[in-house]
Write a protein that holds these residues in place. Structure first.
Motif, PDB file in Angstrom:
ATOM      1  N   ARG A 185      43.652  46.869  36.031  1.00 33.31           N
ATOM      2  CA  ARG A 185      42.396  46.395  35.973  1.00 33.31           C
ATOM      3  C   ARG A 185      41.670  46.350  37.239  1.00 33.31           C
ATOM      4  O   ARG A 185      40.406  46.251  36.849  1.00 33.31           O
ATOM      5  CB  ARG A 185      42.773  44.806  35.351  1.00 33.31           C
ATOM      6  CG  ARG A 185      43.362  44.641  33.923  1.00 33.31           C
ATOM      7  CD  ARG A 185      43.570  43.314  33.735  1.00 33.31           C
ATOM      8  NE  ARG A 185      44.140  42.846  32.277  1.00 33.31           N
ATOM      9  CZ  ARG A 185      43.412  42.659  31.342  1.00 33.31           C
ATOM     10  NH1 ARG A 185      42.190  42.858  31.467  1.00 33.31           N
ATOM     11  NH2 ARG A 185      43.922  42.468  30.109  1.00 33.31           N
ATOM     12  N   LYS A 186      42.142  46.184  38.196  1.00 34.17           N
ATOM     13  CA  LYS A 186      41.537  45.949  39.517  1.00 34.17           C
ATOM     14  C   LYS A 186      40.707  47.273  39.699  1.00 34.17           C
ATOM     15  O   LYS A 186      39.474  47.323  40.082  1.00 34.17           O
ATOM     16  CB  LYS A 186      42.473  45.781  40.618  1.00 34.17           C
ATOM     17  CG  LYS A 186      41.640  45.441  42.038  1.00 34.17           C
ATOM     18  CD  LYS A 186      42.669  45.563  43.257  1.00 34.17           C
ATOM     19  CE  LYS A 186      43.499  44.014  43.015  1.00 34.17           C
ATOM     20  NZ  LYS A 186      44.253  43.824  44.547  1.00 34.17           N
ATOM     21  N   ALA A 214      38.153  47.712  36.068  1.00 30.81           N
ATOM     22  CA  ALA A 214      37.410  46.486  35.329  1.00 30.81           C
ATOM     23  C   ALA A 214      37.294  45.496  36.519  1.00 30.81           C
ATOM     24  O   ALA A 214      37.194  44.169  35.957  1.00 30.81           O
ATOM     25  CB  ALA A 214      38.178  46.104  34.139  1.00 30.81           C
ATOM     26  N   SER A 215      36.972  45.659  37.782  1.00 33.24           N
ATOM     27  CA  SER A 215      36.566  44.613  38.568  1.00 33.24           C
ATOM     28  C   SER A 215      35.480  44.881  39.512  1.00 33.24           C
ATOM     29  O   SER A 215      35.153  46.233  39.709  1.00 33.24           O
ATOM     30  CB  SER A 215      37.810  44.159  39.389  1.00 33.24           C
ATOM     31  OG  SER A 215      38.100  45.390  40.405  1.00 33.24           O
ATOM     32  N   GLU A 216      34.714  44.170  40.085  1.00 32.52           N
ATOM     33  CA  GLU A 216      33.697  44.307  41.192  1.00 32.52           C
ATOM     34  C   GLU A 216      34.397  45.132  42.331  1.00 32.52           C
ATOM     35  O   GLU A 216      33.654  46.140  42.869  1.00 32.52           O
ATOM     36  CB  GLU A 216      33.219  43.128  41.788  1.00 32.52           C
ATOM     37  CG  GLU A 216      32.158  42.510  40.558  1.00 32.52           C
ATOM     38  CD  GLU A 216      31.562  41.211  41.323  1.00 32.52           C
ATOM     39  OE1 GLU A 216      31.603  40.989  42.542  1.00 32.52           O
ATOM     40  OE2 GLU A 216      30.876  40.464  40.383  1.00 32.52           O
ATOM     41  N   GLU A 217      35.710  44.745  42.803  1.00 31.38           N
ATOM     42  CA  GLU A 217      36.219  45.544  43.723  1.00 31.38           C
ATOM     43  C   GLU A 217      36.558  47.077  43.316  1.00 31.38           C
ATOM     44  O   GLU A 217      36.198  47.848  44.096  1.00 31.38           O
ATOM     45  CB  GLU A 217      37.662  44.758  44.184  1.00 31.38           C
ATOM     46  CG  GLU A 217      38.420  45.689  45.229  1.00 31.38           C
ATOM     47  CD  GLU A 217      39.719  44.739  45.568  1.00 31.38           C
ATOM     48  OE1 GLU A 217      40.539  45.577  46.414  1.00 31.38           O
ATOM     49  OE2 GLU A 217      40.062  43.963  45.198  1.00 31.38           O
ATOM     50  N   SER A 239      46.796  46.411  29.892  1.00 33.75           N
ATOM     51  CA  SER A 239      45.473  46.277  30.679  1.00 33.75           C
ATOM     52  C   SER A 239      44.351  46.561  29.528  1.00 33.75           C
ATOM     53  O   SER A 239      43.170  46.247  30.348  1.00 33.75           O
ATOM     54  CB  SER A 239      45.543  47.682  31.669  1.00 33.75           C
ATOM     55  OG  SER A 239      45.339  48.858  31.133  1.00 33.75           O
ATOM     56  N   LYS A 240      44.458  47.053  28.530  1.00 29.86           N
ATOM     57  CA  LYS A 240      43.340  47.053  27.801  1.00 29.86           C
ATOM     58  C   LYS A 240      42.413  48.417  28.118  1.00 29.86           C
ATOM     59  O   LYS A 240      41.052  48.051  27.563  1.00 29.86           O
ATOM     60  CB  LYS A 240      42.755  45.714  27.423  1.00 29.86           C
ATOM     61  CG  LYS A 240      43.802  44.955  26.307  1.00 29.86           C
ATOM     62  CD  LYS A 240      43.126  43.666  25.733  1.00 29.86           C
ATOM     63  CE  LYS A 240      44.107  42.932  24.957  1.00 29.86           C
ATOM     64  NZ  LYS A 240      45.581  42.983  25.255  1.00 29.86           N
TER      65      LYS A 240
END
Length: 471
Positions: free
Chosen positions: A426-427, A430-433, A302-303
């Protein structure tokens, strides 16, 4: 001599206050913790004598793991150790497909043999106080039944689960359809298989003694579960029991807590704001070697920054037996050294969640973890394992919309792949959601914290409960 003086001081304080409060927790970490938090809250805020009653090993467990509580507040609690019959304390089966902590059953069975000792203690306190108020776990109802025979004692159930879960379970048990939006009803996870038959039987054995109580206390708030408190009141209306939603009962200001000198918090101090995913599955989850490998790979791929508490599930007696040495993939800790920290010991969870660098929580969704995360405004990546965790994860993700699902409850016996874990991380991080979920979580956290301050709904409810028991 010291013991005599201490007992004299306790007796003197009890007589001065006239009302003595006795906490009777169920011996599992999530239950021990909540009742100790409540004990400290009442003792420190209202200067009432509070007794915490249980086996020596479980009282010690509660004290040793007292996250976020001020040591001076714990020192005011009068711990009363009750002799408990010896019980087996086997290690957890980390290869089991079903994650229910069956290894704790012997300790729970042993706790059902405490009735006489608790009765003796209550009679002693009853002779010295105007009123004795027993606050007990639902699963300890059998043990406190002799409250009925004391002229100046009354009891209250403290519910260690969400109001939503309690509402669902009560509705299903009496055959009432759930008052939920049709779309939510379709998504509601099944309650089949959430516990073992042994625990189901233990729970059923408490039912004849639950009506003795004078009311119910909830570690939740009207601002979190107001709608479900109203629905629960409808279902329980025939019982005519008073209800108080006094949560969150954990301290919401953690600046002065002794845990500040901790490697987790030191590491978090060096990370950017809201950048770290906290990963912890509580005290009753054990992962197989394969599951740990997939989780490690998912986090690495996922980093994203992470703080992972990697521990095996509790035994019945947490002070006995050798801890399993959990192996991570070769070279993993070296490769993630810049962005990740793996901790193998007890971690100060509320303080971690309150830290400005924490931006998400991958959790089993036990109610302790949920209420701590909600209070601190941290969104949840939900991975339910057993018991109330599936319904809690539903509350968090579908009703409050402050989290997302990593592993569906219906797929609980399937291996969660590294890629699924990577995508979930990630979701959320590191996402808009994920940003939208985090914003909702932070806004709810602010409202919840305000509810515990003067004039807030939870503080009003707590004051109301104290006024009622000291009437």
């Amino acid at each position: 001599m010291d013991n005599i003086n201490e007992n004299f001081e306790i007796l003197k304080k009890t007589q001065e206050n006239e009302v003595a409060i006795v906490m009777v927790p169920f011996p599992a970490q999530g239950h021990l913790n909540q009742l100790l938090q409540l004990a400290c809250l009442i003792s420190s805020s209202y200067d009432l004598p509070v007794y915490y009653v249980g086996s020596a090993t479980h009282n010690r467990q509660a004290r040793v793991r007292a996250n976020a509580l001020n040591p001076s507040d714990i020192a005011k609690i009068h711990f009363h150790d009750i002799p408990t019959p010896e019980f087996a304390s086997p290690p957890p089966d980390y290869n089991a497909l079903r994650k229910f902590p069956s290894q704790l059953q012997p300790s729970w069975d042993a706790s059902m043999l405490l009735r006489e000792s608790i009765d003796s203690f209550l009679r002693d306190i009853s002779s010295k106080a105007r009123r004795v108020v027993v606050v007990h776990d639902t699963l300890m109802s059998y043990n406190v039944q002799d409250v009925l025979s004391l002229h100046n004692a009354e009891s209250y159930i403290f519910n260690c689960i969400s109001v939503f879960t309690l509402y669902c379970l009560m509705s299903l048990s009496v055959g009432i359809s759930l008052q939920l939006d049709e779309e939510l009803l379709k998504k509601l996870p099944s309650f089949e298989g959430i516990i073992t038959d042994q625990l189901k039987n233990l729970g059923a054995s408490q039912i004849p003694y639950m009506d003795i109580r004078s009311g119910d206390i909830h570690n939740s708030s009207k601002v979190i579960e107001g709608a479900f408190l109203d629905l629960l009141a409808q279902v329980a209306s025939k019982q005519e029991k008073k209800q108080w939603a006094i949560g969150p009962i954990l301290p919401t200001k953690l600046d002065c807590v002794a845990n500040r000198n901790n490697m987790c918090l030191d590491w978090l101090d060096k990370q950017p704001s809201r950048s770290v995913l906290y990963v912890s599955f509580g005290t009753t989850t054990s992962f197989s070697d394969r599951e740990i490998k997939e989780l490690a790979m998912g986090l690495e791929q996922s980093k994203q920054r992470f703080l992972w508490v990697l521990r095996d599930a509790d035994r019945g007696d947490v002070f006995t037996g050798e801890d399993r040495k959990i192996e991570l993939p070769e070279g993993f800790e070296e490769r993630v050294e810049e962005i990740g920290l793996v901790v193998r010991e007890w971690a100060p969870q509320p303080e971690i969640l309150a830290h400005s660098s924490t931006g998400g929580f991958m959790s089993h969704c036990g109610w302790n973890s949920c209420i701590e995360s909600i209070t601190m405004g941290v969104p949840i990546a939900a991975w339910p394992m057993h018991s109330d965790q599936a319904s809690n994860s539903f509350l968090v993700t579908e009703v409050l919309r402050i989290g997302l699902i990593v592993r569906e409850w219906e797929k609980r016996e399937e291996l969660v792949s590294a890629s699924s874990i990577e995508n979930g991380v990630r979701k959320l991080m590191a996402s808009e959601e994920g940003d939208a979920i985090r914003k909702r979580a932070e806004e709810l956290g602010e409202v919840v914290r305000c509810s515990t301050e003067n004039g807030g709904s939870s503080q009003i409810e707590l004051d109301s409960f104290i006024a009622h028991i000291t009437r």
